[in-house]
Design a protein around this motif. Structure first.
Motif, mmCIF file in Angstrom:
data_model
loop_
_atom_site.group_PDB
_atom_site.id
_atom_site.type_symbol
_atom_site.label_atom_id
_atom_site.label_comp_id
_atom_site.label_asym_id
_atom_site.label_seq_id
_atom_site.Cartn_x
_atom_site.Cartn_y
_atom_site.Cartn_z
ATOM 1 N N ARG A 9 42.311 37.663 46.266
ATOM 2 C CA ARG A 9 43.180 36.624 46.810
ATOM 3 C C ARG A 9 44.621 37.074 46.643
ATOM 4 O O ARG A 9 45.002 37.573 45.585
ATOM 5 C CB ARG A 9 42.945 35.327 46.056
ATOM 6 C CG ARG A 9 43.755 34.169 46.579
ATOM 7 C CD ARG A 9 43.459 32.898 45.857
ATOM 8 N NE ARG A 9 43.938 32.994 44.489
ATOM 9 C CZ ARG A 9 43.595 32.151 43.536
ATOM 10 N NH1 ARG A 9 42.744 31.182 43.782
ATOM 11 N NH2 ARG A 9 44.084 32.281 42.328
ATOM 12 N N PRO A 10 45.452 36.899 47.686
ATOM 13 C CA PRO A 10 46.865 37.287 47.540
ATOM 14 C C PRO A 10 47.580 36.377 46.551
ATOM 15 O O PRO A 10 47.137 35.268 46.274
ATOM 16 C CB PRO A 10 47.420 37.130 48.951
ATOM 17 C CG PRO A 10 46.553 36.096 49.585
ATOM 18 C CD PRO A 10 45.180 36.300 48.994
ATOM 19 N N LYS A 11 48.699 36.853 46.051
ATOM 20 C CA LYS A 11 49.531 36.039 45.159
ATOM 21 C C LYS A 11 50.438 35.122 45.983
ATOM 22 O O LYS A 11 50.762 34.023 45.564
ATOM 23 C CB LYS A 11 50.411 36.914 44.262
ATOM 24 C CG LYS A 11 49.734 38.077 43.539
ATOM 25 C CD LYS A 11 48.372 37.796 42.994
ATOM 26 C CE LYS A 11 47.776 39.014 42.328
ATOM 27 N NZ LYS A 11 46.747 39.683 43.078
ATOM 28 N N VAL A 12 50.843 35.608 47.166
ATOM 29 C CA VAL A 12 51.755 34.878 48.041
ATOM 30 C C VAL A 12 51.422 35.235 49.486
ATOM 31 O O VAL A 12 51.056 36.373 49.777
ATOM 32 C CB VAL A 12 53.228 35.286 47.755
ATOM 33 C CG1 VAL A 12 54.184 34.553 48.669
ATOM 34 C CG2 VAL A 12 53.600 35.059 46.314
ATOM 35 N N ASP A 38 42.188 30.810 51.628
ATOM 36 C CA ASP A 38 41.987 31.002 53.063
ATOM 37 C C ASP A 38 42.409 32.395 53.517
ATOM 38 O O ASP A 38 42.014 32.850 54.591
ATOM 39 C CB ASP A 38 42.758 29.959 53.871
ATOM 40 C CG ASP A 38 42.222 28.549 53.658
ATOM 41 O OD1 ASP A 38 41.043 28.407 53.266
ATOM 42 O OD2 ASP A 38 42.992 27.591 53.875
ATOM 43 N N TYR A 39 43.216 33.067 52.730
ATOM 44 C CA TYR A 39 43.705 34.394 53.072
ATOM 45 C C TYR A 39 43.048 35.481 52.224
ATOM 46 O O TYR A 39 43.440 36.638 52.278
ATOM 47 C CB TYR A 39 45.232 34.452 52.908
ATOM 48 C CG TYR A 39 45.925 33.514 53.852
ATOM 49 C CD1 TYR A 39 46.280 33.932 55.121
ATOM 50 C CD2 TYR A 39 46.178 32.192 53.498
ATOM 51 C CE1 TYR A 39 46.889 33.057 56.013
ATOM 52 C CE2 TYR A 39 46.786 31.317 54.375
ATOM 53 C CZ TYR A 39 47.136 31.752 55.627
ATOM 54 O OH TYR A 39 47.728 30.893 56.511
ATOM 55 N N GLY A 40 42.042 35.097 51.453
ATOM 56 C CA GLY A 40 41.342 36.054 50.610
ATOM 57 C C GLY A 40 40.481 37.005 51.424
ATOM 58 O O GLY A 40 40.094 36.721 52.551
ATOM 59 N N LYS A 90 44.241 46.123 46.186
ATOM 60 C CA LYS A 90 44.853 44.908 45.654
ATOM 61 C C LYS A 90 45.624 44.225 46.775
ATOM 62 O O LYS A 90 45.953 44.843 47.783
ATOM 63 C CB LYS A 90 45.739 45.202 44.442
ATOM 64 C CG LYS A 90 46.988 45.995 44.716
ATOM 65 C CD LYS A 90 47.799 46.167 43.421
ATOM 66 C CE LYS A 90 49.204 46.630 43.746
ATOM 67 N NZ LYS A 90 50.101 46.542 42.622
ATOM 68 N N MET A 91 45.876 42.936 46.589
ATOM 69 C CA MET A 91 46.593 42.129 47.585
ATOM 70 C C MET A 91 47.651 41.319 46.852
ATOM 71 O O MET A 91 47.327 40.324 46.233
ATOM 72 C CB MET A 91 45.642 41.155 48.282
ATOM 73 C CG MET A 91 44.587 41.747 49.142
ATOM 74 S SD MET A 91 43.457 40.484 49.780
ATOM 75 C CE MET A 91 44.519 39.558 50.868
ATOM 76 N N ASP A 92 48.892 41.751 46.911
ATOM 77 C CA ASP A 92 49.952 40.961 46.303
ATOM 78 C C ASP A 92 50.560 40.001 47.317
ATOM 79 O O ASP A 92 50.687 38.817 47.063
ATOM 80 C CB ASP A 92 51.038 41.883 45.728
ATOM 81 C CG ASP A 92 50.516 42.732 44.578
ATOM 82 O OD1 ASP A 92 49.702 42.219 43.786
ATOM 83 O OD2 ASP A 92 50.908 43.902 44.478
ATOM 84 N N ILE A 93 50.918 40.524 48.491
ATOM 85 C CA ILE A 93 51.556 39.715 49.531
ATOM 86 C C ILE A 93 50.784 39.889 50.836
ATOM 87 O O ILE A 93 50.509 41.005 51.239
ATOM 88 C CB ILE A 93 53.021 40.155 49.766
ATOM 89 C CG1 ILE A 93 53.842 40.042 48.487
ATOM 90 C CG2 ILE A 93 53.655 39.339 50.881
ATOM 91 C CD1 ILE A 93 55.237 40.645 48.603
ATOM 92 N N LEU A 101 49.816 43.308 52.822
ATOM 93 C CA LEU A 101 48.747 43.344 53.810
ATOM 94 C C LEU A 101 49.148 42.494 55.010
ATOM 95 O O LEU A 101 49.324 41.294 54.871
ATOM 96 C CB LEU A 101 47.453 42.797 53.201
ATOM 97 C CG LEU A 101 46.228 42.815 54.077
ATOM 98 C CD1 LEU A 101 45.686 44.232 54.189
ATOM 99 C CD2 LEU A 101 45.163 41.904 53.513
ATOM 100 N N PRO A 102 49.323 43.107 56.204
ATOM 101 C CA PRO A 102 49.631 42.298 57.387
ATOM 102 C C PRO A 102 48.375 41.583 57.883
ATOM 103 O O PRO A 102 47.274 42.112 57.772
ATOM 104 C CB PRO A 102 50.111 43.332 58.403
ATOM 105 C CG PRO A 102 49.488 44.612 57.986
ATOM 106 C CD PRO A 102 49.296 44.538 56.498
#
Length: 199
Positions: free
Chosen positions: A80-83, A73-75, A124-127, A108-109
């Motif tokens: 896709r984020p890890k957390v 849902d946050y991708g 990239k999207m870690d958090i 990423l806020p």
């Protein structure tokens, strides 16, 4: 590469993107539908568990998402984020940002995601740092036409509170999805709408 995310209400599933007129073109789709690329990320599960544990110490266990089905849902743009973390205070935000910086993690806020197709594509999207718990109007001085609010409060909520002041106060903004759009997202994307031109 075309970024179809600029038009956030398109129903991409119904488009035939394989026709001859579109042959050879690449499309960046704004949301993860049916799973995201990069499921086997550079970060191993042990590292992700360590990140989650550290973030839980900062914001509490109930304010972290790390389950794969919920992370979709946050991708964004196939990533896709890890957390996903939901801080509730400025201090918690500061600690999360400091931790991400120490660990060289991409942060990423995100508010309610109404302007998710506007802006640069993250490498990239870690958090994902959700601002939804930062939803307070901290000061309202209507006599001087000023207010202070946290970034996760929606414009609809601000308008409702201002209207309760009884003198017709409001913010002259009308972005799309007014009831869901957060002040942080409106400012970050400059999505104030045409009503601002009257003032």
């Amino acid at each position: 590469v075309w970024n179809l995310g600029l038009v956030w209400d398109l129903e991409i599933e119904n488009w035939d993107l394989s026709g001859p007129a579109l042959a050879g073109l690449e499309f960046d789709l704004p949301r993860c539908r049916g799973g995201c690329r990069g499921e086997g990320s550079e970060l191993g599960m042990a590292k992700i568990d360590k990140i989650s544990l550290q973030l839980k110490e900062i914001v509490g266990e109930s304010h972290i998402i790390k389950e794969a089905d919920q992370l979709n849902d946050y991708g964004l743009d196939g990533k896709r984020p890890k957390v996903v973390v939901f801080p509730g205070t400025i201090s918690e935000v500061s600690k999360v940002v400091a931790y991400a910086n120490e660990q060289s993690l991409a942060l990423l806020p995100m508010g309610n995601g109404t302007k998710i197709g506007v802006g640069g594509i993250p490498r990239k999207m870690d958090i994902v740092l959700s601002t939804l718990r930062l939803n307070q109007m901290t000061d309202c001085d209507c006599d001087n036409l000023t207010l202070s609010a946290e970034s996760g409060i929606t414009l609809g909520e601000v308008q409702k509170r201002l209207s309760q002041e009884g003198k017709g106060y409001f913010l002259p903004l009308d972005p799309p999805f007014t009831e869901k759009a957060t002040l942080g997202g409106i400012v970050a994307t400059n999505s104030s709408g045409p009503r601002r031109l009257l003032y």
